[in-house]
Enzyme design. Structure first.
Site, PDB file in Angstrom:
ATOM      1  N   GLU B  77     -38.722 -41.216  31.534  1.00 40.37           N
ATOM      2  CA  GLU B  77     -40.180 -41.805  31.117  1.00 40.37           C
ATOM      3  C   GLU B  77     -40.096 -43.384  31.161  1.00 40.37           C
ATOM      4  O   GLU B  77     -40.939 -44.012  31.411  1.00 40.37           O
ATOM      5  CB  GLU B  77     -40.100 -41.158  29.335  1.00 40.37           C
ATOM      6  CG  GLU B  77     -41.343 -41.797  28.680  1.00 40.37           C
ATOM      7  CD  GLU B  77     -41.231 -42.322  27.499  1.00 40.37           C
ATOM      8  OE1 GLU B  77     -40.488 -41.362  26.809  1.00 40.37           O
ATOM      9  OE2 GLU B  77     -41.346 -43.151  26.738  1.00 40.37           O
ATOM     10  N   HIS B  78     -38.920 -43.766  30.692  1.00 33.79           N
ATOM     11  CA  HIS B  78     -38.861 -45.457  30.958  1.00 33.79           C
ATOM     12  C   HIS B  78     -39.070 -45.684  32.454  1.00 33.79           C
ATOM     13  O   HIS B  78     -39.526 -46.813  32.652  1.00 33.79           O
ATOM     14  CB  HIS B  78     -37.199 -45.856  30.599  1.00 33.79           C
ATOM     15  CG  HIS B  78     -37.272 -45.824  28.862  1.00 33.79           C
ATOM     16  ND1 HIS B  78     -36.957 -47.001  28.307  1.00 33.79           N
ATOM     17  CD2 HIS B  78     -37.512 -44.720  28.004  1.00 33.79           C
ATOM     18  CE1 HIS B  78     -36.992 -46.933  27.177  1.00 33.79           C
ATOM     19  NE2 HIS B  78     -37.318 -45.639  26.870  1.00 33.79           N
ATOM     20  N   GLU B 156     -31.655 -48.453  22.780  1.00 35.54           N
ATOM     21  CA  GLU B 156     -32.546 -47.739  21.996  1.00 35.54           C
ATOM     22  C   GLU B 156     -31.635 -46.635  21.005  1.00 35.54           C
ATOM     23  O   GLU B 156     -31.944 -46.412  20.111  1.00 35.54           O
ATOM     24  CB  GLU B 156     -33.596 -46.803  22.777  1.00 35.54           C
ATOM     25  CG  GLU B 156     -34.478 -46.239  22.205  1.00 35.54           C
ATOM     26  CD  GLU B 156     -35.494 -45.462  22.900  1.00 35.54           C
ATOM     27  OE1 GLU B 156     -35.506 -45.583  23.996  1.00 35.54           O
ATOM     28  OE2 GLU B 156     -36.333 -44.531  22.326  1.00 35.54           O
TER      29      GLU B 156
END
Lengths: 458, 454
Positions: B77-78, B156
């Protein structure tokens, strides 16, 4: 189906015109102000009752009294206990809660419009005549103490509180948590809460905002019915918090053993919300650390991968609130990350932002403007800010033009006036043993190390 | 749920729901098309504010990952923001911000979503950017991009799990609740070792397999005309080739065994997590479990809230929720003890309350309160086009029809006292996973396997 040439990038046209919802305001004979914005989209109404009794009004030694008093306002009134009140509200499909921030205490209600008369009556009874019962007071105070205990392990809260301590003078209200310290909360008594309510909750300093499925006349009639007989005088002015700066630069490390990251805050006291430089500073911040494509985020996240995200912001309050640049970074790059933050800070006040940066930031703030006002709650919050800060009546109508009018020169000038490299304080919540020598080597003033308990204003 | 970048608190309050204004049925009108390449398009018009949102769901999540590559769906997704054939990095964010639009993406066990919202005049730009990364992502993908975002995701993980009080519960809970090999038996964020192992080849294979139009649905909602959107989407997405058919994971049935685990962490207050295995979101018992969660801890007068936080003041907070996912579900009760209190005391009260609810069921008043609160929360949630768009995608994926709002609400409103008794007995008095998080050096505070027996 026609295939399209993907190499042609679409250029968006100008955003369609958007008008902030129309609102009217009236003041009742008892001094209570009403602001109403009818919105007929859904059968919902949001009501905010704002009292000029925020945490800055806490008397010295009673820090936390505004928040506890506000929380207790929805914990019972007359023959309704806290539990009965909550049940009544939930049965109506409404939501009612209360709290305080630095600038005001507020009771918030969102309800089906068909239940507005009953629901607003409950709100009004709590606001003007709360039971303030001993058992709920004891319970909420215990909860606040437990929260403070929890914060000793939470990097973000620790960083925020440690930062407030190093940028404000000792004894300044803003140097302590808005909910009070362990010492001040422990010492609070129910009599002090009762006195705070009696002194500070008055129609003269209260604004009731209604947004949603309600007419102007209907809203005024309802508020008059439930709050028109409320009486009270103007409380003495709460003294402006003493925000005297500690001017020397420095580094404060809050010890968190073995932490894999350092939670960073870099900044100093910023201007008040009503500064004439507000719009240049909003754009300056957007470019520095407010947007995803900001300098700080592109540098610390996208170029160096030191962090999941870097941001900056002014905490806009009626009096001078903090300005800070924030990131949670991998421990072993703590000093490097601080160095990059300091460099970006120096850069933004040394030379004008580029035309493309300015254009991007303006377009962003202009374009997202209507998105901020989709729900009744969001519109009500905007009207509340307008009331709390005393913004002009056409503030939202002229917002986009004000953003558009800012020049790179104004931003540079505002940065020179409001950003102070010589006052920058650095806070790092992290593994002191492994990060302190690198941070000392930055040469950013004295490095001090404290334990979490000391960072919470004991 | 794991996001590409942090978003302000409160923006998450969109999650489930929709509802009717008393007697009128709640409708979110839409058009539904499927392009020749398999892309599904759903359009909803709402002209109240001049904004538009695009919301793409790829039907792939951490549940589709393979052993040794956990966390990959989210890492991928990143990478979707790192540039594509006609919009090289960093144009994606820069062009959208310059158009006054915001964007983000998030990954769950079941799906990955990408969304933009901004002025209605930016629709064409949004579609162009989404189409370009759906059709032309790989030409610009390289190892430095993968390495960079791998480090961002590791940070993260440090920020949201490792350096966050109680954060490591989310890391261990999946493997305790679900058996090895079950698609929900690892966390969405993945392990550090697996993140390190992800390669450029993994990225390419994953894209070819899952990021094809036939595995995606696109919702466009807001101040737009459906016909114009349908034509534009055909222009921009029509040429992207269909991908291979996708094999979905299908978990085998299992039963949980009573398990107790203690984590010593840098926390001040001990916290108890109880997890039970329940059912997937579309199962008949799912609405009753959701209402049971409300009755237990959904309001100030919830039974656990009242008993633990108000009457006895043994706990400072308590929550209950049913996490109904696409293939399976689990129910959690989480309670934080007051300072110094052992978690067995909380466990005892929770068990007593569950027993009582199973024995007597909720009162008429409790049920009425739950119905009204649910209805109101549905109504609040349809105030924003972004909330509606994501929910249209969710209903379409889960139920096969986008406008599931009224049906969902009807099912919740139809839950009876007997339903609640039944689901509490069936699921919440069954074996469970118990995680105690206690301050370091205080293992004696942890809950033990002693249970209150009926």
């Amino acid at each position: 189906m026609t295939a399209i040439d993907m190499s042609v990038r679409p250029t968006p046209g100008a955003p369609r015109a958007y008008t902030f919802p129309a609102f009217e305001s009236v003041t009742l004979p008892n001094g209570l102000r009403i602001v109403i914005a009818p919105q007929r989209k859904l059968p919902l109404v949001t009501v905010l009752a704002l009292v000029d009794a925020g945490s800055v009004a806490d008397p010295v030694g009673q820090e936390g009294v505004a928040q506890l008093t506000a929380s207790l306002v929805t914990e019972g009134t007359g023959d309704l206990t806290g539990a009965a009140l909550a049940e009544l509200v939930e049965l109506m499909g409404s939501s009612l809660d209360s709290g305080a921030d630095w600038d005001s205490s507020v009771v918030k209600l969102t309800t089906l419009s068909s239940r507005l008369p009953e629901a607003i009556s409950v709100l009004a009874r709590g606001l003007t005549d709360p039971s303030l019962p001993e058992d709920e007071f004891q319970r909420l105070r215990t909860e606040r103490l437990a929260d403070l205990l929890q914060q000793r392990s939470e990097p973000r809260s620790l960083a925020d509180e440690a930062f407030a301590q190093v940028i404000y003078a000792p004894g300044a209200r803003y140097a302590k948590p808005d909910g009070g310290t362990e010492q001040s909360v422990r010492a609070l008594t129910l009599d002090q809460l009762r006195a705070f309510h009696a002194d500070r909750y008055s129609p003269v300093v209260t604004t009731v905002v209604l947004v949603g499925d309600v007419s102007v006349d209907g809203g005024i009639a309802l508020v008059t019915k439930v709050l028109g007989d409320w009486t009270g005088t103007r409380p003495s002015d709460s003294s402006a918090p003493d925000t005297t700066l500690l001017t020397a630069r420095g580094v404060r490390i809050v010890r968190k053993i073995d932490a894999p990251q350092s939670e960073l805050r870099v900044g100093h006291v910023g201007p008040r919300r009503l500064t004439p430089d507000y719009f240049p500073l909003v754009l300056c911040n957007a470019i520095l650390g407010g947007l995803f494509s900001s300098r700080l985020n592109l540098n610390l996240r996208e170029e160096h991968a030191y962090t999941y995200g870097a941001h900056s912001g002014f905490d806009w309050r009626r009096w001078a609130g903090p300005f800070s640049m924030d990131a949670a970074v991998q421990s072993d790059v703590s000093a490097k990350a601080v160095r990059e933050i300091l460099n970006e800070f120096e850069k933004i006040r040394a030379e004008p932002v580029t035309a493309s940066e300015l254009s991007l930031a303006k377009s962003y703030l202009d374009g997202v403007f209507p998105i901020r006002f989709e729900s009744t709650r969001a519109i009500a919050s905007a009207l509340a800010s307008q009331s709390i800060f005393g913004l002009p009546a056409d503030y939202y109508d002229t917002y986009r033009a004000s953003i558009r009018a800012v020049t790179a020169e104004q931003i540079l000038k505002a940065s020179e006036v409001h950003l102070h490299p010589d006052r920058l304080q650095v806070v790092a919540v992290g593994d002191a043993d492994s990060i302190s020598s690198d941070l000392s080597a930055l040469g950013h003033g004295l490095v001090t190390v404290v334990d979490p308990i000391d960072a919470l204003g004991q | 749920m794991t996001f590409r970048h942090l978003i302000a608190a409160g923006a998450l309050a969109l999650l489930p729901a929709l509802c009717s204004a008393q007697s009128t049925r709640l409708r979110v009108p839409y058009t539904l098309d499927t392009l020749a390449n398999g892309l599904t398009l759903i359009v909803h018009e709402d002209h109240s504010v001049p904004i538009v949102t695009t919301n793409v769901w790829f039907h792939v999540g951490s549940g589709d990952e393979k052993t040794g590559r956990t966390g990959f769906a989210h890492l991928f997704e990143h990478l979707m923001f790192m540039g594509s054939g006609h919009a090289p990095y960093p144009q994606f964010d820069r062009l959208l911000e310059a158009a006054g639009a915001s964007n983000n993406g998030s990954t769950t066990e079941d799906r990955t979503n990408y969304y933009e919202f901004g002025p209605s005049s930016s629709l064409r730009l949004m579609l162009w950017l989404e189409a370009d990364r759906m059709g032309w992502l790989l030409p610009t993908m390289d190892t430095p991009k993968v390495d960079l975002q791998r480090d961002v995701v590791k940070n993260e993980r440090r920020q949201s799990y490792e350096n966050q009080p109680y954060g490591m519960v989310a890391d261990v809970q999946p493997a305790l609740t679900y058996p090895a090999g079950h698609p929900y038996s690892w966390p969405v964020i993945g392990s550090m070792a697996d993140l390190s192992a992800a390669s450029l080849d993994d990225v390419k294979n994953f894209f070819r397999r899952y990021y094809a139009p036939n595995n995606a649905t696109l919702v466009v909602a807001g101040d737009v005309k459906a016909d114009e959107v349908r034509a534009l989407v055909r222009e921009y997405f029509g040429e992207i080739p269909r991908g291979p058919a996708i094999e979905r994971p299908s978990p085998t049935p299992f039963t949980v065994r009573d398990t107790a685990v203690t984590l010593q962490d840098r926390v001040q207050l001990a916290r108890l997590y109880l997890n039970w295995h329940t059912v997937k979101g579309t199962a008949a018992d799912s609405p009753a479990l959701q209402v049971a969660a409300y009755v237990l801890a959904g309001s100030r007068t919830g039974r656990l809230t009242q008993a633990l936080v108000y009457d006895s003041e043994l706990a400072t907070t308590v929550q209950a929720y049913n996490d109904a996912k696409r293939l399976d579900g689990d129910f959690a009760v989480v309670a934080t003890a007051r300072p110094g209190l052992a978690l067995d005391t909380l466990q005892r009260v929770i068990d007593q309350q569950l027993q009582q609810l199973a024995a007597d069921g909720p009162t008429t008043r409790e049920l009425e309160q739950a119905r009204n609160a649910t209805e109101a929360s549905f109504l609040r949630s349809v105030q924003t086009v972004s909330g509606k768009a994501d929910q249209l995608n969710e209903y379409y994926y889960q139920r096969g029809t986008p406008d599931g709002f009224q049906d969902d609400l009807d099912q919740l409103r139809a839950v009876s006292a007997a339903d609640i008794q039944r689901v509490v007995r069936t699921y919440l008095q069954a074996p469970r996973v118990m995680i105690s998080v206690v301050p370091q050096g205080k293992p004696a505070l942890a809950a033990t396997m002693k249970k209150v027996t009926p």
